[in-house]
Design a protein around this motif. Structure first.
Motif, PDB file in Angstrom:
ATOM      1  N   SER A 115      34.920  39.028  39.977  1.00  0.00           N
ATOM      2  CA  SER A 115      34.042  39.044  38.794  1.00  0.00           C
ATOM      3  C   SER A 115      34.435  40.180  37.861  1.00  0.00           C
ATOM      4  CB  SER A 115      32.571  39.192  39.218  1.00  0.00           C
ATOM      5  OG  SER A 115      32.214  38.145  40.091  1.00  0.00           O
ATOM      6  N   VAL A 116      34.715  41.355  38.437  1.00  0.00           N
ATOM      7  CA  VAL A 116      35.150  42.496  37.616  1.00  0.00           C
ATOM      8  C   VAL A 116      36.445  42.124  36.884  1.00  0.00           C
ATOM      9  CG1 VAL A 116      36.067  44.856  37.731  1.00  0.00           C
ATOM     10  CG2 VAL A 116      34.029  44.255  39.053  1.00  0.00           C
ATOM     11  N   PHE A 117      37.373  41.526  37.625  1.00  0.00           N
ATOM     12  CA  PHE A 117      38.660  41.157  37.024  1.00  0.00           C
ATOM     13  C   PHE A 117      38.472  40.102  35.920  1.00  0.00           C
ATOM     14  CE2 PHE A 117      42.558  38.568  36.931  1.00  0.00           C
ATOM     15  CZ  PHE A 117      43.474  39.553  36.579  1.00  0.00           C
ATOM     16  N   ALA A 118      37.636  39.109  36.198  1.00  0.00           N
ATOM     17  CA  ALA A 118      37.423  38.030  35.214  1.00  0.00           C
ATOM     18  C   ALA A 118      36.811  38.575  33.923  1.00  0.00           C
ATOM     19  CB  ALA A 118      36.520  36.951  35.816  1.00  0.00           C
ATOM     20  N   LEU A 119      35.918  39.561  34.039  1.00  0.00           N
ATOM     21  CA  LEU A 119      35.330  40.179  32.838  1.00  0.00           C
ATOM     22  C   LEU A 119      36.392  40.981  32.092  1.00  0.00           C
ATOM     23  CD1 LEU A 119      31.907  41.477  34.263  1.00  0.00           C
ATOM     24  CD2 LEU A 119      32.165  39.849  32.378  1.00  0.00           C
TER      25      LEU A 119
END
Ligand SMILES: Cc1cc2nc3c(=O)[nH]c(=O)nc-3n(C[C@H](O)[C@H](O)[C@H](O)COP(=O)(O)OP(=O)(O)OC[C@H]3O[C@@H](n4cnc5c(N)ncnc54)[C@H](O)[C@@H]3O)c2cc1C
Ligand code: SF4
Ligand code: SF4
Length: 360
Positions: A115-119
């Motif tokens: 999720s951090v990476f996707a953001l």
């Protein structure tokens, strides 16, 4: 109205077909865009007798009648379909590369790391997540790495996370991610088809494995047993409460009474319609099981690996039959229930589970 199958309002259908028989999974999809549907303490209720036939609350409800085969086609095209694990490309063991994320994650912290990476990489602009603790859940619209890690960890009740989708749309986000239980994943796919609520803004769906969630009565139990100070929970077999270096274990049989009624007829333990599905390995609590399903999900994972956000290794072949057997048995049990009427499945799929003893 053309194509309107209803002789009465969609809300009436939701009430009679889903809410009154106790089949609501608490996903939150119908709450948030409609002023007449409210959730309180993880219970959902219609507070006004709405007559609008075109209302979409029933249409997007995962427990409303669902054209499951066409949803699958919509998400996966003509991809090969495995009746047990659902459409998938690869399956791995995975974990967050960063120790800080691993330490706050439920297992390997893969959901948080991805999720951090996707953001960060612009796959999404914000993501619907579930914060809170064993005393109560809190749906949260997250747009920062710190917001993601604040939501890490599983809360084993039915947070109505999707109720915040309209907030995300109102804030102008056009690429919205969802982290959810399988029922919420199905709802997200149904929402994607509803342009009236800008469902096309859902652009990444991270699904969790889920064999059941607890009903609101669970919170009464927590208060009665004075378990509110424990901040983490896990259910490897029995129910573990952890916090401040202490652990208390309650036999699962004592908690079985709190399983939400809707979960007893849930056909999808692995979030089959997600871009990627994440669960425990049932073997090593420092790692996750990770199923890549769509091209988008595979690209996210490939890039997150290449950028050092997550690590993956092969799913041990000797463990795959164990996962398959657990899912097979679950699906077979659900298909045998008389209240399993909300998904249209092909005759071959039903036959596959009902005519064989196990996943042979
Ligand atoms: C009710 C429930 C039942 C589950 N049952 C199983 C199971 O039977 N077998 C299995 O292998 N795995 C199950 N899981 C999934 C498992 O607990 C982990 O969520 C998953 O393995 C991801 O781990 P992680 O370390 O990547 O999580 P993290 O990085 O800690 O991320 C967890 C994410 O879960 C989200 N979340 C937390 N609670 C909820 C909730 N109630 N509803 C929706 N989203 C939530 C948070 O937003 C967070 O982003 C269940 C999860 C839930 C919520
Ligand atoms: S399952 Fe979801 S959409 Fe259906 S009634 Fe419950 S909260 Fe609403
Ligand atoms: S078992 Fe099914 S209905 Fe229950 S919370 Fe999990 S996905 Fe939703």
């Amino acid at each position: 109205m053309e194509n309107c199958e209803l002789e009465y309002g969609a809300a009436a259908r939701l009430k009679e077909g889903v809410l009154d028989p106790g089949l609501c999974s608490g996903c939150g999809a119908c709450v948030g865009f409609c002023p007449y549907i409210k959730s309180y303490n993880e219970r959902v209720a219609i507070i006004h007798n709405c007559q609008i036939c075109e209302g979409i609350c029933y249409r997007i409800c995962p427990r409303g009648f669902t054209q499951y085969m066409s949803l699958r086609r919509e998400v996966f095209g003509a991809a090969d379909f495995d009746p047990v694990l659902g459409a998938h490309k690869e399956i791995y063991f995975a974990r967050a590369a960063e120790e800080k994320i691993r330490s706050c994650g439920q297992y390997g912290g893969v959901v948080s790391a991805l999720s951090v990476f996707a953001l960060k990489e612009g796959f999404i602009e914000s993501i619907l997540m579930t914060g809170g603790n064993v005393k109560g859940t809190k749906p949260v619209l997250v747009s920062s790495a710190s917001g993601v890690t604040e939501c890490a960890g599983s809360k084993y009740t039915a947070a109505p996370t999707l109720r915040l989708f309209q907030d995300a749309v109102r804030k102008g986000y056009q690429k919205i991610g969802v982290v959810g239980r399988p029922c919420q994943v199905t709802a997200s796919r149904k929402m994607q088809q509803a342009s009236e609520i800008n469902g096309q803004c859902i652009s990444l769906v991270i699904g969790l494995f889920c064999m059941g969630s607890f009903s609101p009565e669970f919170y009464t139990f927590i208060n009665m047993k004075d378990l509110g100070s424990y901040d983490r929970m896990d259910i490897p077999k029995d129910v573990h409460f952890r916090g401040s270096g202490q652990e208390i274990i309650i036999p699962f049989e004592e908690m079985r009474q709190f399983i939400r009624n809707a979960c007893l007829s849930c056909y999808d333990p692995l979030s089959e319609l997600a871009d990627i599905s994440v669960g425990s390995t049932e073997y090593d609590p420092d790692w996750n099981a990770l199923i890549l399903r769509t091209t988008k999900g595979s690209e996210l994972v490939e890039q997150a690996c290449a950028s050092g956000y997550i690590e993956i290794k092969p799913y041990p072949p000797e463990l795959l039959p164990i996962l398959r057997k657990a899912v097979f048995r679950r699906k077979k049990r659900v298909l045998e229930r008389p209240d399993f009427t909300y998904l249209n499945l092909s005759a071959q799929e039903r036959e596959y589970f009902l005519s064989t003893g196990d996943d042979d």
